[in-house]
Write a protein that holds these residues in place. Structure first.
Motif, PDB file in Angstrom:
ATOM      1  N   UNK A 162       0.830  -1.209   0.000  1.00  0.00           N
ATOM      2  CA  UNK A 162       0.000   0.000   0.000  1.00  0.00           C
ATOM      3  C   UNK A 162       0.863   1.257   0.000  1.00  0.00           C
ATOM      4  N   UNK A 163       1.918   1.240   0.802  1.00  0.00           N
ATOM      5  CA  UNK A 163       2.806   2.396   0.889  1.00  0.00           C
ATOM      6  C   UNK A 163       3.511   2.657  -0.446  1.00  0.00           C
ATOM      7  N   UNK A 164       4.033   1.605  -1.057  1.00  0.00           N
ATOM      8  CA  UNK A 164       4.766   1.743  -2.316  1.00  0.00           C
ATOM      9  C   UNK A 164       3.848   2.216  -3.440  1.00  0.00           C
ATOM     10  N   UNK A 165       2.678   1.612  -3.547  1.00  0.00           N
ATOM     11  CA  UNK A 165       1.756   2.008  -4.618  1.00  0.00           C
ATOM     12  C   UNK A 165       1.170   3.393  -4.361  1.00  0.00           C
ATOM     13  N   UNK A 239       6.381   4.715 -16.014  1.00  0.00           N
ATOM     14  CA  UNK A 239       7.758   4.877 -15.558  1.00  0.00           C
ATOM     15  C   UNK A 239       8.627   3.761 -16.142  1.00  0.00           C
ATOM     16  N   UNK A 240       9.929   3.925 -16.055  1.00  0.00           N
ATOM     17  CA  UNK A 240      10.829   2.906 -16.571  1.00  0.00           C
ATOM     18  C   UNK A 240      11.245   1.902 -15.512  1.00  0.00           C
ATOM     19  N   UNK A 241      11.076   2.266 -14.248  1.00  0.00           N
ATOM     20  CA  UNK A 241      11.457   1.362 -13.161  1.00  0.00           C
ATOM     21  C   UNK A 241      10.600   1.705 -11.953  1.00  0.00           C
ATOM     22  N   UNK A 242      11.020   1.253 -10.788  1.00  0.00           N
ATOM     23  CA  UNK A 242      10.297   1.577  -9.565  1.00  0.00           C
ATOM     24  C   UNK A 242      11.080   2.606  -8.756  1.00  0.00           C
ATOM     25  N   UNK A 243      10.360   3.364  -7.969  1.00  0.00           N
ATOM     26  CA  UNK A 243      10.961   4.347  -7.068  1.00  0.00           C
ATOM     27  C   UNK A 243      10.217   4.245  -5.753  1.00  0.00           C
ATOM     28  N   UNK A 244      10.932   3.898  -4.690  1.00  0.00           N
ATOM     29  CA  UNK A 244      10.291   3.643  -3.412  1.00  0.00           C
ATOM     30  C   UNK A 244      10.316   4.870  -2.521  1.00  0.00           C
ATOM     31  N   UNK A 245       9.262   5.064  -1.731  1.00  0.00           N
ATOM     32  CA  UNK A 245       9.305   6.135  -0.730  1.00  0.00           C
ATOM     33  C   UNK A 245      10.349   5.775   0.313  1.00  0.00           C
ATOM     34  N   UNK A 246      10.960   6.758   0.893  1.00  0.00           N
ATOM     35  CA  UNK A 246      11.997   6.475   1.895  1.00  0.00           C
ATOM     36  C   UNK A 246      11.652   7.173   3.202  1.00  0.00           C
ATOM     37  N   UNK A 247      11.855   6.515   4.341  1.00  0.00           N
ATOM     38  CA  UNK A 247      12.317   5.115   4.415  1.00  0.00           C
ATOM     39  C   UNK A 247      11.174   4.154   4.112  1.00  0.00           C
ATOM     40  N   UNK A 248      11.476   3.070   3.418  1.00  0.00           N
ATOM     41  CA  UNK A 248      10.474   2.055   3.112  1.00  0.00           C
ATOM     42  C   UNK A 248      10.378   1.103   4.285  1.00  0.00           C
ATOM     43  N   UNK A 249       9.163   0.816   4.772  1.00  0.00           N
ATOM     44  CA  UNK A 249       9.044  -0.162   5.858  1.00  0.00           C
ATOM     45  C   UNK A 249       9.642  -1.497   5.442  1.00  0.00           C
ATOM     46  N   UNK A 250      10.443  -2.094   6.311  1.00  0.00           N
ATOM     47  CA  UNK A 250      11.107  -3.364   5.967  1.00  0.00           C
ATOM     48  C   UNK A 250      10.277  -4.516   6.506  1.00  0.00           C
TER      49      UNK A 250
END
Length: 259
Positions: A162-165, A239-250
């Protein structure tokens, strides 16, 4: 390879607040509240969908990009006898239809569409908006999926999904012209777009290529795949790739050896 853009220095995203849509705080609060409930129970989405009768009718459409033609293999005897013996159908984005309908019509975004539905974010991009969607193509989604134990769509990874999308959905209607104008008003510095759960998505013009480049707070970048596509409730980019919000929950189940 894009150079790192120092857009998060002192005075982070100067001037971006002026470009935010009024009411973002209320929408953000509602979205975060909804995210806290795994099933989003109690949220009434029945009034969030676009009313087709209030949408201006248009016959304008554009071809969306894709790599599906690479799978085309003519049969040895010339007789079509398998799915790969046919050329892929044209994937059109219609300007009078909302984001959720147009991305569903793209074979290149099949994995992304499935992930959006698993995350239950489709009501957002089917509503009046406007939203700017930075959709992730299949190959990038597949690479991203392998970074989580059991896959990013596994129930135990729901929070990360959910966070990434949510980071691919920005408030407002930001086509290329609007982005470049806002960057120019900001004296050539990057602007920050507010995304669904409050993370800032940086947008800058690459000094090397002149292309629009996305960047997160860690300085990681992502290029866009072609032009934007006008939607009845916003704008669509590939987009050409992915871009994650930071910090991403691990995730506790995240694979060892991957970062």
């Amino acid at each position: 390879m894009d150079v790192r853009l120092d857009i998060f220095s002192s005075g982070r995203f100067p001037g971006w607040e002026k470009g935010l849509k009024l009411g973002v705080g209320l929408l953000l609060g509602a979205s975060l509240s909804a995210c806290g409930d795994p099933d989003w129970q109690g949220t009434d989405w029945t009034k969030n969908y676009q009313d087709s009768f209030e949408t201006q009718i248009s016959s304008r459409a554009s071809f969306m990009p894709g790599n599906t033609d690479k799978a085309y293999q003519p049969s040895a005897d010339g007789v079509p006898n398998s799915p790969v013996a046919y050329h892929s159908p044209p994937m059109l984005s219609y300007e009078d239809r909302p984001l959720d309908e147009n991305i569903t019509g793209s074979l290149e975004l099949a994995d992304y569409v499935k992930a959006i539905r698993v995350a239950k974010l489709d009501p957002w991009i089917s509503g009046p908006g406007p939203y700017t969607l930075f959709a992730i193509p299949n190959a990038a989604m597949e690479r991203l999926n392998t970074r989580w134990h059991g896959g990013l769509l596994a129930p135990e990874n729901r929070g990360q999904l959910v966070h990434i999308l949510g980071y691919t959905i920005a408030y407002g209607k930001w086509d290329e012209a609007a982005l470049r104008k806002a960057i120019a008003r900001n004296h050539g510095h990057a602007i920050g777009l507010k995304t669904l759960y409050g993370d800032l998505l940086g947008v800058q013009v690459s000094p090397r290529t002149g292309e629009l480049v996305l960047e997160n707070t860690a300085g990681e970048t992502n290029r866009l795949w072609g032009k934007s596509f006008a939607q009845s409730n916003g704008v669509l980019y590939f987009t050409q790739d992915t871009l994650l919000p930071t910090p991403v929950p691990v995730s506790a189940g995240r694979k060892h050896g991957h970062r």
